[in-house]
Design a protein around this motif. Structure first.
Motif, PDB file in Angstrom:
ATOM      1  N   ALA B  16     -11.385   7.389 -43.165  1.00 11.92           N
ATOM      2  CA  ALA B  16     -11.439   5.930 -43.266  1.00 11.92           C
ATOM      3  C   ALA B  16     -12.055   5.368 -41.992  1.00 11.92           C
ATOM      4  N   VAL B  17     -13.024   4.479 -42.163  1.00  7.85           N
ATOM      5  CA  VAL B  17     -13.730   3.912 -41.009  1.00  7.85           C
ATOM      6  C   VAL B  17     -13.747   2.399 -41.150  1.00  7.85           C
ATOM      7  N   GLU B  18     -13.449   1.715 -40.051  1.00 10.52           N
ATOM      8  CA  GLU B  18     -13.559   0.262 -40.053  1.00 10.52           C
ATOM      9  C   GLU B  18     -14.928  -0.107 -39.512  1.00 10.52           C
ATOM     10  N   ALA B  19     -15.723  -0.702 -40.355  1.00 11.63           N
ATOM     11  CA  ALA B  19     -17.076  -1.044 -39.953  1.00 11.63           C
ATOM     12  C   ALA B  19     -17.185  -2.553 -39.748  1.00 11.63           C
ATOM     13  N   VAL B  20     -18.235  -2.928 -39.051  1.00 13.50           N
ATOM     14  CA  VAL B  20     -18.503  -4.331 -38.783  1.00 13.50           C
ATOM     15  C   VAL B  20     -19.344  -4.881 -39.942  1.00 13.50           C
ATOM     16  N   TRP B  24     -25.268  -1.265 -40.289  1.00 11.73           N
ATOM     17  CA  TRP B  24     -25.867  -0.197 -41.092  1.00 11.73           C
ATOM     18  C   TRP B  24     -24.886   0.974 -41.194  1.00 11.73           C
ATOM     19  N   VAL B  25     -24.972   1.670 -42.280  1.00 12.14           N
ATOM     20  CA  VAL B  25     -24.116   2.831 -42.480  1.00 12.14           C
ATOM     21  C   VAL B  25     -24.275   3.831 -41.341  1.00 12.14           C
ATOM     22  N   ILE B  26     -25.509   4.056 -40.904  1.00 10.10           N
ATOM     23  CA  ILE B  26     -25.751   5.070 -39.863  1.00 10.10           C
ATOM     24  C   ILE B  26     -25.024   4.721 -38.572  1.00 10.10           C
ATOM     25  N   ALA B  27     -24.971   3.416 -38.260  1.00 12.35           N
ATOM     26  CA  ALA B  27     -24.315   2.990 -37.021  1.00 12.35           C
ATOM     27  C   ALA B  27     -22.803   3.115 -37.161  1.00 12.35           C
ATOM     28  N   ALA B  28     -22.296   2.719 -38.329  1.00 14.35           N
ATOM     29  CA  ALA B  28     -20.848   2.821 -38.549  1.00 14.35           C
ATOM     30  C   ALA B  28     -20.419   4.283 -38.494  1.00 14.35           C
ATOM     31  N   ASP B  57     -25.616  10.601 -49.245  1.00 16.32           N
ATOM     32  CA  ASP B  57     -25.020  10.088 -50.471  1.00 16.32           C
ATOM     33  C   ASP B  57     -24.176   8.867 -50.162  1.00 16.32           C
ATOM     34  N   ILE B  58     -24.547   7.771 -50.749  1.00 15.63           N
ATOM     35  CA  ILE B  58     -23.784   6.546 -50.550  1.00 15.63           C
ATOM     36  C   ILE B  58     -23.362   6.043 -51.930  1.00 15.63           C
ATOM     37  N   ASP B  59     -22.066   5.770 -52.041  1.00 17.64           N
ATOM     38  CA  ASP B  59     -21.547   5.246 -53.294  1.00 17.64           C
ATOM     39  C   ASP B  59     -20.993   3.861 -53.017  1.00 17.64           C
ATOM     40  N   ALA B  60     -21.736   2.877 -53.493  1.00 20.15           N
ATOM     41  CA  ALA B  60     -21.296   1.495 -53.276  1.00 20.15           C
ATOM     42  C   ALA B  60     -20.677   0.954 -54.559  1.00 20.15           C
ATOM     43  N   GLY B  61     -20.142   1.840 -55.374  1.00 17.92           N
ATOM     44  CA  GLY B  61     -19.472   1.387 -56.575  1.00 17.92           C
ATOM     45  C   GLY B  61     -20.149   1.836 -57.854  1.00 17.92           C
ATOM     46  N   ARG B  62     -21.394   2.296 -57.707  1.00 17.54           N
ATOM     47  CA  ARG B  62     -22.104   2.709 -58.917  1.00 17.54           C
ATOM     48  C   ARG B  62     -22.430   4.200 -58.883  1.00 17.54           C
ATOM     49  N   GLY B  63     -21.603   4.945 -58.214  1.00 20.70           N
ATOM     50  CA  GLY B  63     -21.816   6.382 -58.157  1.00 20.70           C
ATOM     51  C   GLY B  63     -22.661   6.761 -56.963  1.00 20.70           C
ATOM     52  N   PRO B  64     -22.490   7.992 -56.452  1.00 27.60           N
ATOM     53  CA  PRO B  64     -23.234   8.385 -55.259  1.00 27.60           C
ATOM     54  C   PRO B  64     -24.725   8.487 -55.533  1.00 27.60           C
ATOM     55  N   ALA B  65     -25.513   7.996 -54.604  1.00 28.79           N
ATOM     56  CA  ALA B  65     -26.964   8.117 -54.716  1.00 28.79           C
ATOM     57  C   ALA B  65     -27.521   8.278 -53.319  1.00 28.79           C
ATOM     58  N   LEU B  66     -28.616   8.989 -53.207  1.00 31.42           N
ATOM     59  CA  LEU B  66     -29.241   9.185 -51.906  1.00 31.42           C
ATOM     60  C   LEU B  66     -29.846   7.871 -51.440  1.00 31.42           C
ATOM     61  N   GLN B  67     -29.433   7.439 -50.258  1.00 29.30           N
ATOM     62  CA  GLN B  67     -29.915   6.167 -49.731  1.00 29.30           C
ATOM     63  C   GLN B  67     -30.148   6.322 -48.238  1.00 29.30           C
ATOM     64  N   PRO B  68     -31.111   5.605 -47.710  1.00 28.35           N
ATOM     65  CA  PRO B  68     -31.319   5.678 -46.258  1.00 28.35           C
ATOM     66  C   PRO B  68     -30.184   4.959 -45.530  1.00 28.35           C
ATOM     67  N   SER B  69     -29.404   5.693 -44.755  1.00 28.42           N
ATOM     68  CA  SER B  69     -28.245   5.079 -44.108  1.00 28.42           C
ATOM     69  C   SER B  69     -28.666   4.110 -43.016  1.00 28.42           C
ATOM     70  N   VAL B  74     -23.045  -1.659 -44.700  1.00 27.50           N
ATOM     71  CA  VAL B  74     -21.725  -1.257 -45.194  1.00 27.50           C
ATOM     72  C   VAL B  74     -21.200  -2.309 -46.169  1.00 27.50           C
ATOM     73  N   SER B  75     -20.449  -1.853 -47.154  1.00 25.69           N
ATOM     74  CA  SER B  75     -19.781  -2.802 -48.030  1.00 25.69           C
ATOM     75  C   SER B  75     -18.391  -2.265 -48.331  1.00 25.69           C
ATOM     76  N   GLU B  76     -17.509  -3.173 -48.626  1.00 24.83           N
ATOM     77  CA  GLU B  76     -16.103  -2.830 -48.797  1.00 24.83           C
ATOM     78  C   GLU B  76     -15.950  -1.713 -49.842  1.00 24.83           C
ATOM     79  N   GLY B  77     -15.229  -0.698 -49.475  1.00 26.82           N
ATOM     80  CA  GLY B  77     -14.934   0.382 -50.409  1.00 26.82           C
ATOM     81  C   GLY B  77     -16.039   1.421 -50.535  1.00 26.82           C
ATOM     82  N   MET B  78     -17.079   1.246 -49.758  1.00 27.28           N
ATOM     83  CA  MET B  78     -18.199   2.181 -49.834  1.00 27.28           C
ATOM     84  C   MET B  78     -17.759   3.595 -49.439  1.00 27.28           C
ATOM     85  N   VAL B  79     -18.293   4.576 -50.165  1.00 25.87           N
ATOM     86  CA  VAL B  79     -17.974   5.965 -49.839  1.00 25.87           C
ATOM     87  C   VAL B  79     -19.262   6.671 -49.428  1.00 25.87           C
TER      88      VAL B  79
END
Ligand SMILES: Cc1cc2nc3c(=O)[nH]c(=O)nc-3n(C[C@H](O)[C@H](O)[C@H](O)COP(=O)(O)O)c2cc1C
Ligand code: SF4
Ligand code: FES
Lengths: 206, 847, 445
Positions: B16-20, B24-28, B57-69, B74-79
């Motif tokens: 679990a990570v608290e992001a700002v 960006w995902v890479i920074a978090a 792999d970033i899953d923002a609610g619609r299943g994991p997909a390859l995305q540039p981090s 970041v979005s709430e609940g992102m995996v």
């Protein structure tokens, strides 16, 4: 070689005036420079950079991205034979071989007399007319070897009715001042007035 | 997103990570200790997502997909899963693609050993290349400017250098050219990447494509020893100093959030060459015979021992004090030293010798009470999104390079509104919301109108040369953002103008403080933009007339300090110009120069010349034998940056550490040690064995520095800002009267360019030739008026002198004004400057 | 010559045989600008409503409903722009050029309707650079339309509706057809796509402002839709693919041509074999494969012929209708060469931004060239597939991508299609495999 001529400079200003941000006029201005000299000279790029307020390097970055913009002189006629998939299926390779042997140059090169530059190009949107080619971006459809020979003859004789390289459309957009509504700069614009029009009685539903 | 939302909860590799929000995902991920490999991403530039190395792999609610981090916020609940099979395969693939056309000759590459591409390949890469086709070829390394080479075959097209040039430096002179796999970075033909900041591209290039001429092939990364330090410039840029075999070979910027964000100017970055120069002073020199025998009346400077040089120095000082009294000894300079050096010299001068004729500024700065008495801003405050910056200083691009980069970013990306209140355009002008380019000398009237709001323009509809409408618009803009911080960058906009008008203008702007006092408004604060490395430290340490260490006046703090020091000067002394005049009048017997070259630097050149001629003994502590030092009687070789330890104070009052990585050349010594030894020879034992011990005393002696222990400084990543000051800025009421502008003249503005005749620039071979040609810049409309053509060489005449110089058109120069560089290698503008006048008017002789 | 054949109702090609249909006189005579007049009698939102009701799918490739896309403009953010995508460059695609050359006013009218409906305050008509004739026709038509009061200040005398159309040409770069690259290009930059999200043009487009990018054919349908009502349009074709659509059928067919047919109901077999359309293959030839929707689309075969030209059905069958380009290959086709041809196209047209596309497509092209030159290695076929997998993980349809835009993954389609179906033909090129290509072709006849 050259900066834009005084006459072309006037055209350039008119073109720039049609965009909310001057830099948007870059490609049209590069076409204009090519129309003037047959290719885009470095001095033109530097001139255009001044006109739209960017650096010459930025103009070069844009110019070099686009295949039509030639940075060195080419022949009077660019003969672009399509080798896209549809033309490929209908003999584009044979046509290109034929052209290379008739012109005595490989594609990508200009004939010794400086008249014709031959290029094999990607699909030019005339796929049902394969094999096809363009001479200075004017189409020739369903081209046979004989058609090609005849074309070359006409081009050499100057009787093909094709303007020298750099000349694209013969008609320019021109808007008289009283008809031009004015560009819409990205900042400081509100909702366009017509958006608040009320539905007319007979316009409701369908 | 609701406004109260201040953290975004995401999961990275199950953790679990608290992001700002907005991060960006890479920074978090990185903050959470999960490193995601990347090449194009750079935290100080906009993401472009082009190298594709950071795809995970970033899953923002619609299943994991390859995305540039690097480009997904970041979005709430992102995996986020950086270790999935799919991620690994894709990243391996990208790495393989990058290596297809990249030379595999790491052992001969300058980047070898510190190359992210090499590291990634070692860590994850395939063992053997599956690519048997021919690699892409480009002509071998090409120079993109005088300092930087580009090897396009090594380039992986990450867009970092080109983005830096465009976004950060604002010099888009290198761009991508051509397309697809033929894409390359290049300049426009014959138009080099002339940027003051080009070295940064070398630092951020993730491979060995960009190399700096001064460093190329000099060392292997694994041979380097390094320390983190502070570059002694007024910004206090954070740097890593790297050395090999006791020689400094490279400076790299450190990403300090408060200061330079990792950037350095080329001038500073490559100045290490000067420190390594053969021409550095290596042993003390005294006057002597041509055969090398010391002889106080001798015509030559000859090498001697420290003992002899210092004994001689002590002797002359003692004789002077005993003769005409303590005020017959004067100290000029010291702004290039560390705080510790400055403190010990200050104590020697004021506490031991007893003179208050001490000034670290060479008549090219601002009165110390203005600098120390005005509320001080930090750089981050100036750059607060939505705030206002009033630029009343020389072009920051020329003088405070990294401040320029920070301000530029603030204006371009953070909506800071810039109001220029200067006699000419700066490099930021095109970004300024309001440009109030006034007639030289008339800043105060313009400032008054800006603050007061009552714009009572004369018959010509202007105030101080600024059209009334422009002033009204700026005043309105200032008022509109009054709830946001207002920061004045304050410096001497022109050295052809007395300091008075600037100080008066600052006083006018200070009136805003009262006007804004209501509510919780942040109000107004000032960021001094003064010349010379540690000039703010020098003022804090009391190297100014009437001041003692810790931002107290002699009058207020004298008795307290006398307990520690034994004594303090009886009376206030003179500033630099006063000292030189006194010296010229025969009142000074010993003049001590601390890294100061008055002949080269002070605007009043004549005063400097007469002073040096007249003074009995000149003692110079310096790195080089510059013009003034060459005339000295005793020359003491000092330790320079990288060769000494101590602390530095930047324009904000931020104190950070300067650290040592090499030994000084020859027998050169740190200034604190020189001053201590001299004090001992004058019977005052300070007892300092190290700069740390000196700091221990500073903390006790300087009220503004209480509680600022070295431990406290070291615990903070960005150092500590000394904020207290007991000095009040009390400008005189009388207003400088500026002579009427006559229509046949041009009023002179003179300020420094980055590459000038400065000692370091001239001793760094890579920088020495970079100065632009000297020209007198004039508004295009003025050519007709004064009757000359651009490009011609003209004779310009002022009240005090004349010279021949080419004129050039510059639209950034207001009409009626002419600009000529100060301290230019090719010509000396001081010939024209009338140091006794408020402004200098020129006439161009025609025919 | 191109024939827009068939007796069905034609919408966008209805004026193709009208000699002077491209002029103001010809256009007005044949009912031109009636749609615009009608639109101006309605509230902008009502016009948008008609387009929504028509369920007009975008004709540029992605096939997204125009009315829905229009709705993505964030409310209250102004100005908004319209960008017309006339960059038509996908191999096999040939319709937008005809629409621009033969009926430029119809497109202009469509632009005006879109601007009116959405409050788009300036329109940029981006025409592919190589189309000199289309540029000329559009310039003439625009000059006429400005003078006649249809475009510019106070359209048709309305004091509250003014909109300018700026004619803009490209300069030769296929990638500029991708909408975000088109916007970059229109901003005077290199045509390199932007990442979506966040750069969905409808929210962050030209100059960072909401921008509608629509294909020429999409917009050309608007006059008819507004004149006849969205419901009438939706009544044509199939449920999700309404109205008519223009297809170009090229390659090995008897009468290659551009045909406007009812969308969704016509089948591939119809359009390829029906004498009203492409008229089938040459005598004695068999169908080997066909590309159903432009070079980016995975190939179809005999067994796909009865699939209707309907978006959802084609998608489900593993390919796409894309840009309406059907390229037919008969049994004389050397699929290795054909495959190389398409891959070369993508390699040449990669903008160079993403590593996998820039490096990967040209690597694929080099491997295929080497195979064609007789220097292939047995492991090259698996290598091809693995490189494809690194550009488009899983070699899936619709493609997953390690890239920003779908161009890179597009190069995967021909390889995956051809290699899976005709692996033997590739193997035949490998040294030591002495089988001639034409006899070895595995034709499903
Ligand atoms: C590589 C690539 C090339 C494209 N080329 C074109 C094109 O030439 N013309 C076009 O209209 N759309 C093209 N598109 C699709 C556009 O991005 C966009 O979806 C379309 O213009 C939207 O218009 P529509 O909704 O009306 O179809 C292309 C897309 C990609 C990914
Ligand atoms: S996938 Fe290819 S064409 Fe698309 S953005 Fe990336 S590099 Fe450019
Ligand atoms: S670091 Fe994200 S794409 Fe390069």
């Amino acid at each position: 070689m050259a900066r834009l001529s005084p006459a072309n400079l006037m055209v350039a200003h008119e073109i720039i005036g049609r965009y909310p941000v001057p830099r948007s006029a870059l490609i049209p201005l590069l076409h204009l420079a090519q129309e003037q000299d047959g290719y885009v000279a470095e001095d033109s790029m530097a001139h255009i950079a001044e006109l739209v307020g960017v650096t010459p390097a930025e103009v070069m970055g844009t110019c070099s991205f686009y295949e039509m913009l030639k940075r060195a002189p080419v022949g009077d006629y660019m003969v672009n034979i399509c080798h896209g998939i549809s033309c490929h299926l209908l003999g584009a390779s044979e046509l290109i071989h034929h052209a290379e042997s008739i012109l005595g140059v490989k594609s990508g090169r200009t004939t010794e007399d400086g008249k014709i530059t031959l290029e094999a190009v990607e699909c030019i949107a005339a796929c049902t007319e394969a094999p096809c080619l363009q001479v200075n971006y004017r189409y020739r459809n369903r081209v046979t070897a004989e058609d090609f020979d005849q074309l070359v003859g006409e081009l050499r004789a100057g009787s093909a009715g094709v303007a020298p390289h750099g000349n694209l459309a013969k008609v320019r957009q021109h808007v008289s001042e009283d008809r031009w509504a004015g560009v819409s700069p990205p900042d400081g614009q509100g909702e366009p007035p017509w958006m608040t029009r009320n539905p007319s009685d007979d316009g409701v539903g369908s | 997103m609701s406004e109260s939302e201040t953290v975004v909860n995401i999961t990275v590799n199950g953790q679990a990570v608290e992001a700002v929000p907005g991060e960006w995902v890479i920074a978090a991920a990185e903050r959470a200790g999960v490193y995601i490999p990347h090449f194009c991403y750079h935290p100080r530039m906009n993401s472009v997502g082009m190298c594709r190395m950071c795809i995970v792999d970033i899953d923002a609610g619609r299943g994991p997909a390859l995305q540039p981090s690097c480009m997904v916020a970041v979005s709430e609940g992102m995996v986020v899963d950086t270790t999935s099979e799919q991620t690994r395969k894709a990243q391996d693939g990208v790495l393989e693609f990058l290596l297809l056309n990249h030379p595999l000759d790491c052992p001969v590459c300058d980047k070898g050993g510190e190359c992210p591409l090499q590291d990634q390949t070692m860590a994850y890469g395939p063992g053997e290349s599956r690519f048997i086709e021919e690699k892409r070829h480009f002509e071998k390394p090409i120079p993109v400017n005088d300092l930087v080479y580009l090897d396009r075959e090594r380039c992986i097209l990450c867009d970092r250098c080109t983005r830096f040039a465009d976004e950060v430096a604002g010099d888009p002179l290198i761009t991508f050219q051509d397309r697809g796999d033929q894409t390359q970075v290049n300049t426009f033909p014959d138009l080099p990447f002339s940027s003051y900041f080009s070295g940064n591209t070398v630092q951020i290039c993730p491979v060995g494509a960009l190399t700096a001429v001064p460093y190329r092939f000099k060392a292997r990364p694994w041979d380097l020893t390094e320390v983190e330090s502070t570059y002694p410039n007024p910004m206090g840029d954070r740097v890593v100093v790297q050395a090999s075999r006791d020689q400094v070979l490279r400076y790299q910027g450190v990403d300090s959030d408060a200061v330079n964000w990792g950037w350095l100017t080329d001038k500073d970055r490559f100045s290490f060459e000067a420190n390594a120069s053969e021409l550095r002073l290596r042993s003390p020199l005294v006057r002597g015979t041509p055969l090398g025998r010391p002889d106080p009346g001798g015509s030559e400077l000859v090498e001697t021992s420290w003992r002899q040089a210092l004994t001689q120095a002590a002797h002359t000082i003692r004789a002077a004090v005993e003769g005409k009294g303590p005020q017959s000894v004067a100290v000029l300079g010291g702004a290039r030293l560390t705080n510790e050096d400055q403190y010990v010299w200050a104590r020697l001068a004021k506490g031991v010798i007893g003179t208050d004729h001490v000034d670290a500024q060479l008549d090219d700065g601002l009165p110390a009470d203005a600098v120390l008495g005005l509320p001080r801003a930090t750089i981050n405050r100036a750059c607060t999104p939505g705030g206002t910056v009033i630029l009343m200083a020389p072009d920051p691009k020329e003088e405070q390079g990294t401040l320029y980069l920070r301000l530029r970013h603030a204006v371009v990306s953070d909506g800071v509104q810039l109001i220029e209140l200067t006699p000419r355009a700066s490099a930021l002008s095109h970004l300024a919301a309001h440009r109030l380019h006034h007639r030289p000398g008339e800043a105060a009237a313009v400032a008054a109108a800006l603050v007061g709001g009552d714009i009572d323009a004369g018959p010509d509809g202007e105030i101080g040369g600024v059209p009334a409408e422009a002033l009204a618009a700026a005043a309105a803009a200032l008022a509109e953002r009054a709830d946001q911080p207002i920061t004045v960058i304050l410096g001497r906009t022109s050295l052809a103008e007395a300091a008075g008008p600037t100080v008066e203008a600052a006083a006018e702007l200070m009136k805003l403080a009262k006007l804004l006092a209501a509510g919780s408004r942040p109000g107004i604060a000032f960021l001094p933009a003064l010349h010379r490395g540690n000039v703010l430290g020098a003022l804090d340490m009391g190297l100014a007339p009437g001041l003692l260490p810790g931002r107290v006046t002699l009058a207020d703090g004298g008795s307290a300090l006398a307990e520690l020091w034994g004594s303090v000067p009886a009376a206030s002394g003179a500033d630099a110009r006063g000292i030189l005049k006194a010296a010229a009048d025969g009142e000074i017997d010993v003049l001590i120069l601390l890294g100061a070259d008055p002949l080269g630097d002070v605007p009043d050149r004549k005063a400097a010349e007469s002073a040096l001629d007249r003074v009995d003994t000149v003692i110079a502590s310096d790195l080089f034998l510059h013009q003034s030092a060459a005339q000295a009687d005793i020359v003491l070789p000092a330790a320079g940056f990288g060769e000494r330890r101590g602390t530095h104070t930047n324009m904000e009052g931020r104190i950070t550490r300067e650290r040592q990585v090499v030994t000084p050349p020859g027998t050169a010594r740190a200034d604190w040690a020189i001053a201590s030894e001299l004090a001992r020879l004058l019977d005052a034992e300070f007892g300092f064995a190290s700069p740390e011990e000196v700091w221990g005393e500073i903390v006790r002696a300087a009220p503004s520095h209480r509680n600022l222990s070295l431990e406290a400084i070291d615990t903070e990543t960005d150092g500590v800002v000394a904020a207290d000051s007991s000095i009040t800025f009390s400008p005189t009421e009388d207003v400088t009267s500026v002579p009427h502008f006559d229509a046949y003249s041009l009023r002179l503005v003179s300020s420094r360019r980055m590459y000038d005749r400065g000692t370091l620039v001239q001793h760094a071979p890579s920088l020495a030739g970079l100065a632009n040609a000297a020209v007198l810049a004039v508004n295009p409309y003025d050519f007709q008026r004064v009757g000359v053509d651009p490009g011609t060489e003209v004779q310009v005449v002022s009240h005090v002198g004349e010279m021949s110089v080419p004129v050039a058109a510059a639209s950034g120069v207001p009409r009626g004004t002419a600009v000529l560089g100060f301290n230019h290698p090719d010509l000396d503008v001081r010939v024209l400057i009338d140091p006794d006048a408020v402004v200098t008017d020129l006439r161009i002789q025609t025919g | 010559m191109t024939a827009a054949a068939g007796q069905d109702l034609r919408i966008v090609t209805s004026r193709f045989e009208v000699e002077d249909g491209h002029t103001m006189a010809g256009y007005e005579r044949t009912g031109g600008y009636a749609g615009l007049r009608r639109a101006l009698e309605m509230a902008p939102a009502e016009v948008h409503g008609e387009v929504r009701a028509a369920s007009l799918l975008g004709r540029g490739g992605a096939g997204f409903p125009a009315g829905v896309k229009w709705g993505f403009c964030p409310p209250g953010v102004w100005p908004r722009y319209l960008v017309v995508n006339g960059d038509e460059s996908e191999p096999g695609t040939y319709k937008d050029r005809l629409l621009m050359e033969r009926d430029p006013h119809q497109l202009i009218e469509g632009c005006l309707i879109a601007c009116y409906a959405l409050g788009l305050s300036q329109c940029f008509l981006y025409v592919r650079g190589e189309m000199a004739h289309a540029q000329e026709r559009l310039a003439s038509a625009l000059n006429e339309a400005y003078e006649a009061g249809y475009v510019g200040r106070n359209v048709l005398g309305a004091d509250d509706f003014s909109v300018d159309i700026t004619l803009h040409w490209g300069a030769g770069a296929y990638i500029v057809g991708e909408e975000t690259a088109l916007i970059e290009s229109l901003e005077g930059s290199r045509g390199m796509p932007r990442l979506k999200p966040p750069y969905f043009p409808a929210s962050i487009g030209l100059y960072g402002k909401p921008t509608i990018v629509n294909n020429v054919e999409t917009l050309a349908n608007l006059p008819w839709i507004v004149s006849n009502g969205g419901a009438a349009f939706a009544a044509m074709g199939a449920e999700t693919s309404t109205g008519t659509r223009v297809f170009a059928v090229s390659g090995h067919v008897v009468s290659p041509g551009v045909f406007e047919v009812p969308f969704g109901t016509t089948t591939f077999r119809d359009i390829i074999f029906d004498p009203r359309y492409a008229g089938g293959l040459h005598p004695g030839r068999n169908l080997k494969t066909f590309i159903p929707g432009g070079a980016s689309a995975p190939w179809f075969f005999e067994e796909h012929l009865d699939i209707p030209l309907e978006k959802a059905t084609v998608d489900k069958a593993g390919s796409m209708l894309g840009s309406g380009a059907i390229v037919v290959m008969d049994n004389t086709t050397d699929v290795v060469k054909a495959c190389h041809n398409v891959v070369r196209f993508f390699a040449r047209e990669s903008c160079g931004k993403c590593t996998p596309c820039r490096e990967g497509t040209s690597w694929l092209e080099k491997i295929l060239s080497r195979i064609l030159a007789g220097q292939g290695r047995p492991q090259d076929l698996d290598l091809l597939m693995d490189v494809c997998d690194n550009i488009s993980p899983g070699i899936h349809w619709p493609p997953r991508q390690t890239t920003i835009c779908p161009l890179g993954p597009s190069a995967v389609s021909p390889i995956a299609s051809a290699l899976e179906r005709f692996r033997g033909e590739f193997e035949a090129y490998l040294p030591g495999t002495a089988v001639s290509v034409s006899t070895k072709s595995e034709v499903a006849s």
